[in-house]
Write an enzyme that holds these catalytic residues in place. Structure first.
Site, PDB file in Angstrom:
ATOM      1  N   ASN A  80      42.484  32.749  33.611  1.00 40.29           N
ATOM      2  CA  ASN A  80      41.034  32.832  33.794  1.00 40.29           C
ATOM      3  C   ASN A  80      40.377  32.654  32.429  1.00 40.29           C
ATOM      4  OD1 ASN A  80      38.381  33.487  34.361  1.00 40.29           O
ATOM      5  ND2 ASN A  80      38.778  35.670  34.644  1.00 40.29           N
ATOM      6  N   LYS A 110      37.295  32.381  31.681  1.00 45.84           N
ATOM      7  CA  LYS A 110      35.985  33.006  31.554  1.00 45.84           C
ATOM      8  C   LYS A 110      34.990  32.005  30.934  1.00 45.84           C
ATOM      9  CE  LYS A 110      38.255  37.433  31.554  1.00 45.84           C
ATOM     10  NZ  LYS A 110      38.241  38.856  31.156  1.00 45.84           N
ATOM     11  N   HIS A 162      35.698  39.264  40.605  1.00 46.36           N
ATOM     12  CA  HIS A 162      36.195  39.706  39.295  1.00 46.36           C
ATOM     13  C   HIS A 162      35.312  40.840  38.780  1.00 46.36           C
ATOM     14  CE1 HIS A 162      37.115  39.690  35.006  1.00 46.36           C
ATOM     15  NE2 HIS A 162      38.247  39.079  35.321  1.00 46.36           N
ATOM     16  N   GLU A 214      33.960  41.470  36.073  1.00 50.94           N
ATOM     17  CA  GLU A 214      32.781  41.049  35.311  1.00 50.94           C
ATOM     18  C   GLU A 214      31.677  40.549  36.244  1.00 50.94           C
ATOM     19  OE1 GLU A 214      35.746  39.987  31.662  1.00 50.94           O
ATOM     20  OE2 GLU A 214      34.871  38.324  32.794  1.00 50.94           O
ATOM     21  N   GLU A 261      42.889  44.638  38.661  1.00 51.55           N
ATOM     22  CA  GLU A 261      42.440  44.628  37.277  1.00 51.55           C
ATOM     23  C   GLU A 261      41.835  45.978  36.939  1.00 51.55           C
ATOM     24  OE1 GLU A 261      41.422  40.326  36.045  1.00 51.55           O
ATOM     25  OE2 GLU A 261      39.673  41.369  36.811  1.00 51.55           O
ATOM     26  N   GLY A 314      40.384  43.323  28.103  1.00 50.57           N
ATOM     27  CA  GLY A 314      39.779  43.009  26.816  1.00 50.57           C
ATOM     28  C   GLY A 314      39.648  44.223  25.898  1.00 50.57           C
ATOM     29  N   SER A 366      45.046  42.726  30.093  1.00 54.75           N
ATOM     30  CA  SER A 366      45.705  42.509  28.796  1.00 54.75           C
ATOM     31  C   SER A 366      47.182  42.124  28.952  1.00 54.75           C
ATOM     32  CB  SER A 366      45.548  43.750  27.894  1.00 54.75           C
ATOM     33  OG  SER A 366      44.186  44.026  27.672  1.00 54.75           O
ATOM     34  N   GLY A 390      43.709  36.663  31.079  1.00 51.65           N
ATOM     35  CA  GLY A 390      42.391  36.358  30.514  1.00 51.65           C
ATOM     36  C   GLY A 390      42.510  35.656  29.180  1.00 51.65           C
TER      37      GLY A 390
END
Length: 252
Positions: free
Chosen positions: A9, A11, A95, A97, A168, A174, A214, A235
């Site tokens: 992904n 992003k 997701h 986010e 996730e 992150g 991660s 990610g």
């Protein structure tokens, strides 16, 4: 036997020239691996160019989001029809986010999954709890609600062979924090039990469950060795051809 999936992904990273260069660099190594489903999910603007690079290879194309209508007056949105027509096979849905910054709810995620399935896109259905929720001991109740509402109204037949759930932990994305292997396995086993409770044993056995939080070359083998983990949603590490390829080579 569930075929593992490793999906990258990207992003909101890479302009078009960077995106094509990244795929070109990854491609030779990725194409040679055949016992893993490999998916790259670049930004919308690069899907067409990357589709051209992936044609004839074993690497699949995915989108990072979609809107649940096929067409219409929805300025700035991308429909499942557009994605399937440009060659996408996968779409990341819900997701953390998208939930955190862009208003995705369990209800809109449900509509997006339905729209994806209607257009032959495999939904990578994301669930996960925040740090506050984990510390309050709410991990399982949060996941139960996300899975129940996200998959409401589907029959096991509709989802058979194509359901992919990505766990996730929002607190591990992150942040450099990684869930312990025991935490990862416990949650993935719980997700499988939720699918069994809500649908049936066959779907629970075939659903592919990915971990995203991660994931790196030095922890991927351990994560993938867990009995209920079938892959990873990667990610930041997917923005380096070298690192992403070494994550996918984990089982060789």
């Amino acid at each position: 036997m569930r075929l593992p999936i490793i999906a990258g992904n990207w992003k909101m990273n890479t302009v078009l020239s960077e995106a094509t260069a990244l795929v070109a660099e990854m491609l030779e190594g990725l194409n040679a691996i055949n016992n893993v489903e490999k998916v790259v999910c670049p930004p919308f603007i690069s899907l067409g160019a990357i589709r051209d690079l992936l044609t004839g290879t074993s690497v699949r194309l995915g989108a990072q989001n979609l809107y649940y209508e096929e067409k219409g007056a929805f300025t700035g949105e991308i429909s499942p029809l557009m994605l399937s027509s440009i060659g996408c096979g996968y779409a990341i849905i819900g997701h953390s986010e998208r939930r955190q910054f862009f208003g995705d709810t369990d209800e809109s995620v449900n509509a997006k999954i339905r729209a994806a399935l209607d257009h032959q896109l495999i939904p990578v259905f994301c669930v996960g709890e925040t740090e506050t929720q984990r510390e309050a001991g709410e991990t399982f109740s949060v996941l139960d609600k996300q899975v129940s509402k996200g998959l409401e109204g589907f029959s096991p037949e509709t989802l058979s062979g194509i359901l992919v759930i990505a766990y996730e932990p929002v607190w591990a994305i992150g942040t450099g924090k990684t869930a312990t292997i025991d935490q990862v396995q416990e949650v993935h086993a719980f997700l499988r039990s939720l699918v069994e409770k809500r649908f049936d044993n066959l779907l629970a056995k075939t659903v592919r469950s990915l971990y995203g939080g991660s994931v790196k070359p030095d922890n991927v083998a351990e994560i993938m060795n867990m009995p209920d983990v079938d892959g990873a949603l990667v990610g930041g590490a997917s923005l380096s051809a070298k690192i992403f390829n070494s994550i996918i080579h984990f089982h060789h």
